[in-house]
Design a protein around this motif. Structure first.
Motif, mmCIF file in Angstrom:
data_model
loop_
_atom_site.group_PDB
_atom_site.id
_atom_site.type_symbol
_atom_site.label_atom_id
_atom_site.label_comp_id
_atom_site.label_asym_id
_atom_site.label_seq_id
_atom_site.Cartn_x
_atom_site.Cartn_y
_atom_site.Cartn_z
ATOM 1 N N ARG A 28 0.925 -1.218 -0.185
ATOM 2 C CA ARG A 28 -0.114 0.074 0.007
ATOM 3 C C ARG A 28 0.886 1.333 -0.239
ATOM 4 N N TYR A 62 0.981 11.846 -8.557
ATOM 5 C CA TYR A 62 -0.101 12.043 -9.488
ATOM 6 C C TYR A 62 -0.784 13.339 -8.930
ATOM 7 N N LYS A 63 -1.081 13.342 -7.975
ATOM 8 C CA LYS A 63 -1.816 14.634 -7.202
ATOM 9 C C LYS A 63 -0.872 15.665 -7.539
ATOM 10 N N ASN A 114 1.161 2.371 -3.400
ATOM 11 C CA ASN A 114 -0.155 3.152 -3.746
ATOM 12 C C ASN A 114 -0.265 4.548 -3.410
ATOM 13 N N GLN A 115 0.133 4.695 -2.047
ATOM 14 C CA GLN A 115 -0.003 6.106 -1.596
ATOM 15 C C GLN A 115 0.914 7.084 -1.906
ATOM 16 N N ASP A 175 -0.378 7.954 -5.636
ATOM 17 C CA ASP A 175 -1.252 8.992 -5.362
ATOM 18 C C ASP A 175 -0.934 10.189 -5.179
#
Length: 142
Positions: A38, A48-49, A41-42, A45
């Motif tokens: 995870r 991308y943000k 994934n964090q 994220d």
């Protein structure tokens, strides 16, 4: 945790996206050998943000500079990154932190009173007493 070593699951079958593989390589380069899947994934994220926000800000700066809508140039991206980094507060210098720690640590702790039972803080600093609040309209009570 196996994903960090490339010894299991999607990490070793070659089906992972290039961005995920790059994130794994970045973590390994920083000395991180084990991590939860995870975490990637964090980080993805966040990446991308952050990238999207920087590019949108760069587009606004470029338009403000008189360029065509939707056109982004290097100066707009530079300004967008600088405007974001200005929001972060820099930590105090290590010397200042050391000085403050020395001042705090120079204050002696109070002597312990040898008495039976658990050593508790003074009664005024205890949070063990019930905290009752009175509401004259009886709307709530604890």
């Amino acid at each position: 945790m196996d994903a960090a070593r490339g010894s299991g699951g999607a990490a070793s079958d070659g089906a992972q996206p290039q961005d995920v593989a790059t994130m794994h390589a970045l973590l390994r380069a920083m000395g991180v050998e084990e991590f939860e899947p995870r975490v990637v994934n964090q980080l993805m994220d966040f990446m991308y943000k952050y990238t999207t926000d920087v590019l949108l800000d760069a587009e606004v700066f470029s338009e403000h500079a008189g360029r065509q809508p939707g056109q982004v140039d290097a100066s707009g991206v530079t300004m967008a990154i600088q405007s974001r980094t200005a929001l972060y507060v820099q930590p105090p210098p290590q010397e200042r932190v050391t000085e403050l720690a020395r001042q705090v640590n120079d204050v002696a702790l109070p002597d312990l009173v040898a008495k039976p039972g658990l050593p508790l803080p003074p009664e005024g600093k205890q949070m063990t007493a019930p905290n009752w609040q009175y509401d004259p309209q009886q709307q709530y009570q604890r």
